[in-house]
Scaffold this motif. Sequence first.
Motif, mmCIF file in Angstrom:
data_model
loop_
_atom_site.group_PDB
_atom_site.id
_atom_site.type_symbol
_atom_site.label_atom_id
_atom_site.label_comp_id
_atom_site.label_asym_id
_atom_site.label_seq_id
_atom_site.Cartn_x
_atom_site.Cartn_y
_atom_site.Cartn_z
ATOM 1 N N LEU A 5 54.384 -28.511 48.320
ATOM 2 C CA LEU A 5 53.864 -27.808 47.156
ATOM 3 C C LEU A 5 53.412 -28.823 46.127
ATOM 4 N N GLY A 6 52.344 -28.513 45.416
ATOM 5 C CA GLY A 6 51.888 -29.397 44.357
ATOM 6 C C GLY A 6 51.286 -28.593 43.220
ATOM 7 N N ILE A 7 51.643 -28.950 41.992
ATOM 8 C CA ILE A 7 51.104 -28.293 40.805
ATOM 9 C C ILE A 7 50.581 -29.383 39.879
ATOM 10 N N THR A 90 41.357 -30.401 54.199
ATOM 11 C CA THR A 90 41.902 -31.389 53.268
ATOM 12 C C THR A 90 42.312 -30.849 51.900
ATOM 13 N N ALA A 91 41.816 -29.710 51.500
ATOM 14 C CA ALA A 91 41.980 -29.250 50.111
ATOM 15 C C ALA A 91 43.446 -29.123 49.686
ATOM 16 N N ALA A 92 44.269 -28.464 50.464
ATOM 17 C CA ALA A 92 45.673 -28.270 50.070
ATOM 18 C C ALA A 92 46.416 -29.600 50.028
ATOM 19 N N GLY A 93 46.219 -30.439 51.047
ATOM 20 C CA GLY A 93 46.862 -31.745 51.054
ATOM 21 C C GLY A 93 46.410 -32.612 49.902
ATOM 22 N N HIS A 94 45.132 -32.508 49.544
ATOM 23 C CA HIS A 94 44.585 -33.252 48.406
ATOM 24 C C HIS A 94 45.326 -32.839 47.128
ATOM 25 N N ALA A 95 45.547 -31.551 46.949
ATOM 26 C CA ALA A 95 46.258 -31.068 45.760
ATOM 27 C C ALA A 95 47.681 -31.625 45.707
#
Length: 129
Positions: A5-7, A90-95
């Motif tokens: 998870l990343g915020i 890549t989008a979720a991992g980038h976040a």
Amino acid sequence: DKTYLGIRDQGAWLRAGDKSPVKITVREADSSGLTVVMSRSHPSAELAEYLEDINVAEAMPVGSSLKLCVVADGQADLYPRLGPTMEWVTAAGHAVVGAAGGTVTQVDSQPLRYNKENLLNPYFIVKGR
């Protein structure tokens, strides 16, 4: 059995199984050599050339967008992607990497952008600290 998870501006976490999420962060690169994440199925001459001038202590083969998360949780220092990927990979991992303090840039050091007309990503580099 892992969830990353990343915020933005708050941080990143890893939840393993039913355990509570644990805060993660990228690590400082070790001057004695880097741990480099790479694709199991897409080795390339371009990647070999890129790594020629880098002191690689360990090459870590990891599948799919998890390569970005391995940098985010401090297991690796660098993920050079010199092969084709799509934005949705890549989008979720980038976040998560960004929230954990790392960077994802194109090889020309410009930020990796999303929601382009062509959803194919340019080559990019994921780094911890």
